[in-house]
Enzyme design. Sequence first.
Site, PDB file in Angstrom:
ATOM      1  N   THR A 149       0.857  -1.189   0.000  1.00 34.39           N
ATOM      2  CA  THR A 149       0.000   0.000   0.000  1.00 34.39           C
ATOM      3  C   THR A 149       0.894   1.240   0.000  1.00 34.39           C
ATOM      4  O   THR A 149       1.298   1.704  -1.054  1.00 34.39           O
ATOM      5  CB  THR A 149      -0.967  -0.007   1.196  1.00 34.39           C
ATOM      6  OG1 THR A 149      -0.229  -0.233   2.407  1.00 34.39           O
ATOM      7  CG2 THR A 149      -2.005  -1.111   1.042  1.00 34.39           C
ATOM      8  N   LYS A 176       4.159  -6.858   4.024  1.00 36.13           N
ATOM      9  CA  LYS A 176       3.867  -5.468   3.708  1.00 36.13           C
ATOM     10  C   LYS A 176       3.668  -4.708   5.009  1.00 36.13           C
ATOM     11  O   LYS A 176       3.235  -5.257   6.027  1.00 36.13           O
ATOM     12  CB  LYS A 176       2.634  -5.332   2.812  1.00 36.13           C
ATOM     13  CG  LYS A 176       1.290  -5.704   3.418  1.00 36.13           C
ATOM     14  CD  LYS A 176       0.618  -4.688   4.315  1.00 36.13           C
ATOM     15  CE  LYS A 176       0.449  -3.351   3.648  1.00 36.13           C
ATOM     16  NZ  LYS A 176      -0.209  -2.385   4.630  1.00 36.13           N
ATOM     17  N   THR A 187       1.474  -3.830  12.680  1.00 35.94           N
ATOM     18  CA  THR A 187       0.508  -3.732  11.608  1.00 35.94           C
ATOM     19  C   THR A 187       1.121  -4.134  10.287  1.00 35.94           C
ATOM     20  O   THR A 187       1.913  -3.399   9.732  1.00 35.94           O
ATOM     21  CB  THR A 187      -0.002  -2.299  11.488  1.00 35.94           C
ATOM     22  OG1 THR A 187      -0.506  -1.913  12.730  1.00 35.94           O
ATOM     23  CG2 THR A 187      -1.066  -2.195  10.432  1.00 35.94           C
ATOM     24  N   GLU A 266       6.368   5.268   7.235  1.00 35.44           N
ATOM     25  CA  GLU A 266       5.946   6.318   6.314  1.00 35.44           C
ATOM     26  C   GLU A 266       6.692   7.625   6.578  1.00 35.44           C
ATOM     27  O   GLU A 266       6.467   8.306   7.569  1.00 35.44           O
ATOM     28  CB  GLU A 266       4.435   6.511   6.436  1.00 35.44           C
ATOM     29  CG  GLU A 266       3.689   5.297   5.914  1.00 35.44           C
ATOM     30  CD  GLU A 266       2.222   5.271   6.304  1.00 35.44           C
ATOM     31  OE1 GLU A 266       1.482   4.514   5.648  1.00 35.44           O
ATOM     32  OE2 GLU A 266       1.827   5.976   7.246  1.00 35.44           O
TER      33      GLU A 266
END
Length: 395
Positions: A149, A176, A187, A266
Amino acid sequence: MFNLISLKNGLENIEGFKFGGVSAGFKPNGDNDLGFIRSDEPVDVSAIFTSNKFKAAPIRHFLRYEPNFKTNFILLNSKNANAMTGEAGINDIDEIFAQIGKNVNLTNPIMSSTGVIGYRLNKEKIIAGASKFNLNSRDSDATVRAIMTTDSFKKELAFRVELEDGSSFNIACICKGAGMINPAFATMLCFVLTDANIPKSDMDELLAGCVKHSFNAVSVDGDTSTNDTLMLLTSRKSRTYNKEAFKFALEQITLNMALNLVKDGEGSTKVVAFEVNGALNDLEAEVGAKALSNSLLVKTAIFGEDPNWGRIASTIGASGIECCDKSLVIYYDDVLVFDKDHPELDEQREAKAHAVMQKDSYKISCSLGIGDGKFTAYGCDLGHTYVKINADYRS
């Protein structure tokens, strides 16, 4: 004795499985968003799932099977988590498999999803996409891209384990994850395949044991998703197994993947190990280390490369574990930044600490001087890019 040898091409090293991915039209850039893993025959599967109370429909679907069931098919999708969709979300999975099952023999099929929470699956697109699968494919790259993602790089790894008697087995995984990473079972989606002749009881035991110092020891942002999934499947094609060697290989592959999640946090620019030692016991050390890895103030100081040891001390004190300022010692790598005799950073030590913080990875060590407890958690910095990615996540 045994040797661990790194291999290229991820899942392609494991005989007895097929895997691949296609674009079903969910990703705007046309990249793969639907994938599969299937076995030549039904195989044992062990799994660990999120601690989030609102478990997504694919997990709830999995948990409805009888204990110790075997499977021969996993369907993977990105862009839609199928979470908070109620009973309808589970029924949608059954309907999808009913259609896929018209073209391929399915035994207790599993679905695993990642993406936006709160939307039901587009069954028509998924069924149409699945019809494009080459079910004899062995393309690890295509499979891992189907679950990515906000990941900035693909995460796959494989080892060959060579035993003293000359026999060997292989283990590989794809993973991922980049955001919503918290050490309450990190997560991500992670699928570990092996050809080791491992008993099901050992699969369950070793998978549960490996997460404590890998996926349960990392944090990007302190959020725990609804879809966290770690699965282990074996084809047993090698006919070879050694419990000590398999345990080591599984621990190495999951730790490496966990660190890749942090590396790919991120917008992250740093990977930091937070070691707490000298705690009252291991549990208190774990609480303190995870408090550091989750602290937004610590993360932003890391992003700014500011050797503000006060944030480290404050976080340890706020964690609720037993500690004392008279015995606390803090190091950034090998640079002493605080102890009772050095309560303030002089210019020389501040410059050295700042230099450490400019590195891509380093360790912050906190010695509490109370007992023998020790634990290391892993985290990253938090900066402007994280806010931008997650402000625009649904777009």
